[in-house]
Design an enzyme around this catalytic site. Structure first.
Site, PDB file in Angstrom:
ATOM      1  N   SER A  36      38.989  53.127  50.271  1.00 20.13           N
ATOM      2  CA  SER A  36      37.862  53.199  50.962  1.00 20.13           C
ATOM      3  C   SER A  36      38.006  51.891  51.960  1.00 20.13           C
ATOM      4  O   SER A  36      38.929  51.478  52.256  1.00 20.13           O
ATOM      5  CB  SER A  36      36.617  52.621  50.097  1.00 20.13           C
ATOM      6  OG  SER A  36      36.622  51.300  49.844  1.00 20.13           O
ATOM      7  N   SER A  38      36.304  49.331  52.396  1.00 22.11           N
ATOM      8  CA  SER A  38      35.772  47.961  52.044  1.00 22.11           C
ATOM      9  C   SER A  38      36.494  46.756  52.406  1.00 22.11           C
ATOM     10  O   SER A  38      36.020  45.637  52.538  1.00 22.11           O
ATOM     11  CB  SER A  38      35.326  47.974  50.673  1.00 22.11           C
ATOM     12  OG  SER A  38      36.389  47.896  49.804  1.00 22.11           O
ATOM     13  N   LYS A  99      38.807  43.601  45.988  1.00 19.20           N
ATOM     14  CA  LYS A  99      37.830  42.705  46.425  1.00 19.20           C
ATOM     15  C   LYS A  99      38.579  41.251  46.990  1.00 19.20           C
ATOM     16  O   LYS A  99      39.526  40.883  46.128  1.00 19.20           O
ATOM     17  CB  LYS A  99      36.463  42.376  45.764  1.00 19.20           C
ATOM     18  CG  LYS A  99      35.924  44.010  45.616  1.00 19.20           C
ATOM     19  CD  LYS A  99      35.581  44.574  46.922  1.00 19.20           C
ATOM     20  CE  LYS A  99      34.696  45.883  46.481  1.00 19.20           C
ATOM     21  NZ  LYS A  99      34.222  46.636  47.587  1.00 19.20           N
ATOM     22  N   SER A 217      30.714  47.759  52.043  1.00 13.94           N
ATOM     23  CA  SER A 217      31.318  47.224  50.662  1.00 13.94           C
ATOM     24  C   SER A 217      30.106  46.961  49.726  1.00 13.94           C
ATOM     25  O   SER A 217      29.286  46.219  49.882  1.00 13.94           O
ATOM     26  CB  SER A 217      32.052  45.817  50.880  1.00 13.94           C
ATOM     27  OG  SER A 217      32.487  45.285  49.499  1.00 13.94           O
TER      28      SER A 217
END
Length: 242
Positions: A36, A38, A99, A217
């Site tokens: 993705s 994010s 993350k 995100s």
């Protein structure tokens, strides 16, 4: 007789190869594909990287298929603010997410007008040059899957070039944590869905994680819901460091 010996040797080779791959991926390094946007601007959709498995210790989530062979976490080490980590995402602990660590146990975290407030002090956020990236097939596929009208999140960020190709131009900022760790983030929308969050304290054994693409995100700013946010992530869910 010779054929049986060759077959036995080949099967033994496969067993040793399987054990080698198991140990390598469980305890040393593992491949990871970015699914993705994010973690833009640092990581783009489709990027492949090798992540280290040892920095934070080992738990069952370090093993393929989360095999329950390790009780708790062994050789445990805490991450630092600013580290980029791969982990099993709450609430189901099935998918691997990536993350950045923003808050450690005991930290007070709030978000005000898109700016991180860490222990009562605003994390410096300075405008830098825009991020410009060409539109790729991966970006088009991801935008279609999410129902977006543009592969650049919104049409206003999309620019057509004379040769007929397209690129995305995103506003980019530099954040610097109290220990001096700096990294770039994207802030695409004013008054976005998670631009304001009340102060919370990160409890023992948990982490507050955020994606660098702040408007795209689902992270610790949102409660842990299947298909949604991840809430505060247990440190035992950590798998590796980018």
């Amino acid at each position: 007789m010779q054929k049986k010996s060759e077959t036995r040797d080949f099967m033994w080779f496969l067993v040793k190869l399987g054990l080698f791959v198991f140990v390598l991926r469980s305890f040393i390094i593992s491949p990871f594909n970015i699914p993705s946007e994010s973690m833009q601007p640092r990581l783009l959709i489709g990027d492949y990287l090798l992540v280290a498995k040892w920095p934070y210790g080992y738990s069952k989530y370090s093993l393929p298929f989360s095999l329950p062979l390790i009780p708790g976490r062994i050789f445990a080490h805490s991450p630092k603010r600013g580290d980029v980590v791969v982990f099993k995402a709450p609430p189901l602990q099935r998918q691997d997410y990536i993350k950045r660590v923003i808050g450690l146990p005991g930290d007070l975290i709030a978000i005000r007008n898109g700016q991180v407030i860490l222990n009562g002090k605003a994390v410096p956020k300075v405008k830098v040059d825009d991020l410009v990236i060409p539109v790729t097939a991966n970006m088009i596929a991801a935008s279609q899957a999410e129902g977006n009208a543009s592969p650049c999140y919104q049409k206003k960020f999309e620019q057509m070039l004379p040769d007929g190709s397209a690129q995305c131009r995103y506003p980019q900022f530099r954040e610097t944590l109290p220990d001096g760790k700096s990294y770039n983030v994207l802030d695409l929308v004013q008054d976005g869905l998670a631009d304001n969050r009340d102060t919370i304290m990160v409890p023992e054994g948990k982490l507050f994680l955020m994606g660098d693409n702040r408007d795209n995100s689902m992270d610790s700013r949102f409660p842990a819901i299947e298909g949604g946010g991840i809430g505060l992530v247990p440190q035992d869910n950590l798998r590796s460091e980018e």
